[in-house]
Scaffold this motif. Structure first.
Motif, short mmCIF file in Angstrom:
data_model
loop_
_atom_site.label_atom_id
_atom_site.label_comp_id
_atom_site.label_asym_id
_atom_site.label_seq_id
_atom_site.Cartn_x
_atom_site.Cartn_y
_atom_site.Cartn_z
N THR A 41 0.79 -1.11 -0.09
CA THR A 41 0.36 0.16 -0.01
C THR A 41 0.82 1.27 -0.04
OG1 THR A 41 -1.66 -1.29 1.12
CG2 THR A 41 -1.88 1.11 1.32
N VAL A 42 2.06 1.18 0.80
CA VAL A 42 2.93 2.48 1.00
C VAL A 42 3.43 2.62 -0.57
CG1 VAL A 42 5.01 3.42 2.06
CG2 VAL A 42 3.08 2.17 3.37
N ASP A 48 15.14 2.12 3.65
CA ASP A 48 15.70 3.06 4.57
C ASP A 48 15.80 2.75 6.21
OD1 ASP A 48 12.91 2.62 4.83
OD2 ASP A 48 12.31 4.59 5.73
N1 LIG Z 1 10.23 3.10 6.87
C1 LIG Z 1 9.59 2.85 6.14
N2 LIG Z 1 8.20 2.02 6.49
C2 LIG Z 1 7.78 1.47 5.42
C3 LIG Z 1 8.03 1.60 4.08
N3 LIG Z 1 6.98 0.87 3.48
C4 LIG Z 1 6.18 0.14 4.10
N4 LIG Z 1 6.57 0.56 5.58
C5 LIG Z 1 6.01 0.09 6.84
O1 LIG Z 1 5.27 -1.03 6.60
C6 LIG Z 1 4.08 -1.20 7.09
C7 LIG Z 1 3.30 -1.77 6.18
O2 LIG Z 1 3.37 -1.13 5.06
P1 LIG Z 1 1.82 -1.60 3.95
O3 LIG Z 1 2.24 -0.76 2.56
O4 LIG Z 1 0.86 -0.95 4.59
O5 LIG Z 1 1.93 -3.11 3.76
P2 LIG Z 1 1.13 -4.03 2.72
O6 LIG Z 1 1.91 -4.76 2.03
O7 LIG Z 1 -0.04 -3.05 2.09
O8 LIG Z 1 0.31 -4.87 3.93
P3 LIG Z 1 -1.16 -5.42 3.84
O9 LIG Z 1 -2.07 -4.40 3.52
O10 LIG Z 1 -1.42 -5.79 5.58
O11 LIG Z 1 -0.93 -6.32 3.34
C8 LIG Z 1 3.58 0.23 7.15
O12 LIG Z 1 2.56 0.70 8.07
C9 LIG Z 1 5.06 1.13 7.56
O13 LIG Z 1 5.23 0.99 8.86
C10 LIG Z 1 9.04 2.38 3.69
O14 LIG Z 1 9.24 2.61 2.65
N5 LIG Z 1 9.77 2.98 4.71
#
Ligand SMILES: Nc1nc2c(ncn2[C@@H]2O[C@H](COP(=O)(O)OP(=O)(O)OP(=O)(O)O)[C@@H](O)[C@H]2O)c(=O)[nH]1
Ligand SMILES: [Mg+2]
Length: 477
Positions: A42-43, A352
């Motif tokens: 998502t991020v 990071d």
């Molecule tokens: N510092 C940092 N933290 C990150 C980054 N990308 C993700 N995170 C951390 O990882 C967590 C999960 O990221 P999401 O993008 O929500 O992960 P997802 O794969 O969509 O997770 P689900 O929707 O639960 O499957 C975030 O809430 C952040 O805390 C990044 O580029 N840098």
């Protein structure tokens, strides 16, 4: 009037003809973003969309995406409302969460979603020259980005297994190491309910509930990720339909299929419906369109969670890789027909958290984890690459080393003050069994940096532009 090219440029010109028509009217490319839960999907999409929409104002954010670096971008806009089949990816809500004070991260995602960005650009080189004469010099690429759980890809092996085979394979896995502790209650339950006992809706549902709870505990409390069936942990929009109410039972090696009227037969029937209605449908109706895919892997999280969690991430990554390898007669080829994934990028996320000098090691480790056997039968597979990236760079490098270790500095979520994070050197190979320390389940959660919610300045990142150029750069030439 359109002049024909000189004879010595003819082959090049012919090769470009179909893409020329496509370019002028606007072609579409699907980019699917996947990875296990919390990998950073998502991020990644939120930052990617925000940086694309901001690229015209601040080209310095995405210099390695060539269409930006070469100054050929004319406009990037979120596509307008359409009658799409998939839920919309909540870009605006995500940016808002990351830009507010105190800054936070987007919510967990439960289902597949989609967002479109229309990219208008000047094609480069010869194509651009010709297109300049037919359509005023600009082309449009409609980029459709999809977010789907990587857990769904873990179900591909089910397609070539019977219920009896799958049950035996699962129970064998759950008898080993840490898994055996987590599965103790489940084994006790199925010891009382063999596959050849009389069928019972209530017992089947109870077994399913227990097995599903076991998968979720393994994921949330122990950081495990090789969890099948994928929809038991990430159901998406399926709801609690009865064909999901199955689970593995003890089926003796001598039994190919449970006899009619038994608990095993009911489980088998549901297993087969699951394969047909859920697994096959996902590949046939969705996956086959996603010509470009990025698989995000939280390698650092897996390293810090300890040996069993790391080995599990490795198993899961290998299983995910199977969705991008096409054998002569394999099940994937049957499901996808002639459709092919052209490019796949496996990316270690959250770079990071580690200093710059360690990032190449992280990419190498990911490559070695996935154990791509020397890219065998290369011609048959998708074009697969490995990298390390941070979608949202939330730290800076610490100026000083501590005991020979380099680190980063960021603000922890909820803490309000700067924290330093140091780790040992990232190994290039999966660590040997005796090299593991005590598990340290979660990696520190740093706050995102200051973000402007308007698409002007963009978001600091590491390698996001490079990743995108690998994935779709050829369609922006
Ligand atoms: N510092 C940092 N933290 C990150 C980054 N990308 C993700 N995170 C951390 O990882 C967590 C999960 O990221 P999401 O993008 O929500 O992960 P997802 O794969 O969509 O997770 P689900 O929707 O639960 O499957 C975030 O809430 C952040 O805390 C990044 O580029 N840098
Ligand atoms: Mg998500």
């Amino acid at each position: 009037m359109l002049k024909l090219p000189a004879l010595d440029r003819l082959p090049e010109w012919l090769a470009d003809v179909p893409s020329l028509t496509e370019l002028a009217k606007g072609s579409t490319v699907w980019l699917a973003v996947t990875g296990l839960s919390r990998a950073g999907k998502t991020v990644f999409i939120t930052s990617l969309v925000h940086n694309l929409l901001s690229a015209l104002h601040n080209p310095n954010r995405m210099p390695l995406l060539k269409v930006v670096g070469e100054g050929r971008l004319i406009a990037a806009r979120q596509e307008g409302a359409k009658a799409h089949l998939l839920p919309r990816f909540p870009y605006a809500a995500n940016i808002e969460a990351m830009a507010k004070t105190p800054a936070g991260w987007p919510e967990r995602t439960a289902d597949i979603s989609e967002i479109g960005v229309d990219i208008r650009f000047v094609p480069s080189g010869f194509v651009g020259e010709v297109l300049g004469r037919v359509s005023g010099g600009a082309a449009t690429l409609k980029l459709r980005i999809v977010d789907y759980p990587g857990e769904w890809l873990l179900d591909l092996p089910l397609m070539s297994q019977t219920y009896a085979e799958w049950s035996r394979a699962m129970l064998q896995l759950w008898r080993r190491g840490l898994r055996a502790d987590i599965a103790r209650d489940y084994f006790a339950f199925i010891a009382d309910h063999p596959a050849d006992e009389g069928t019972s809706e209530a017992v089947a549902k109870q077994a399913h509930d227990l097995y599903r709870a076991l998968l979720i505990t393994a994921r949330d409390k122990h950081g495990l990720s090789y969890l099948q069936p994928g929809r038991f942990v990430c159901p998406g929009a399926l709801g609690d339909v009865p064909y999901l109410w199955f689970a593995p039972l003890e089926v003796p090696d001598s039994v190919e299929r449970p006899a009619a009227g038994t608990l095993g037969a009911l489980m088998e029937e549901r297993f087969e419906v699951y394969k047909r209605e859920v697994v096959a449908k996902f590949y046939e109706d969705y996956f086959r369109h996603y010509g470009r895919q990025i698989v995000l892997v939280d390698v650092l999280g897996a390293l810090l969670a300890g040996r069993e969690a790391f080995d599990d991430t490795r198993l899961a990554s290998e299983a995910i890789l199977q969705s991008f390898r096409y054998g002569q007669h394999n099940i994937l080829t049957k499901l996808l027909g002639s459709a092919r994934v052209e490019k796949v990028l496996f990316a270690a996320t959250k770079a990071d958290h580690i200093p710059d000098l360690q990032r190449d090691n992280m990419s190498a480790l990911l490559r070695n984890m996935a154990a791509l056997p020397a890219l065998e039968a290369r011609g048959n597979n998708a074009d697969i690459h490995f990298t390390t990236l941070a979608s949202v760079a939330s730290t800076v490098e610490a100026a000083q080393e501590v005991e020979g270790r380099q680190g980063v500095i960021g603000r922890m979520v909820g803490a309000g003050k700067q924290t330093r994070f140091y780790i040992d050197a990232i190994p290039v190979q999966p660590p040997r069994p005796d090299a593991w320390g005590a598990p340290f389940l979660s990696i520190p959660q740093f706050e995102p940096p200051l973000i402007d919610p308007a698409p002007v300045d963009g978001i600091p990142h590491i390698n996001l532009d490079l990743a995108l150029d690998y994935l779709i750069g050829d369609r922006l030439r």
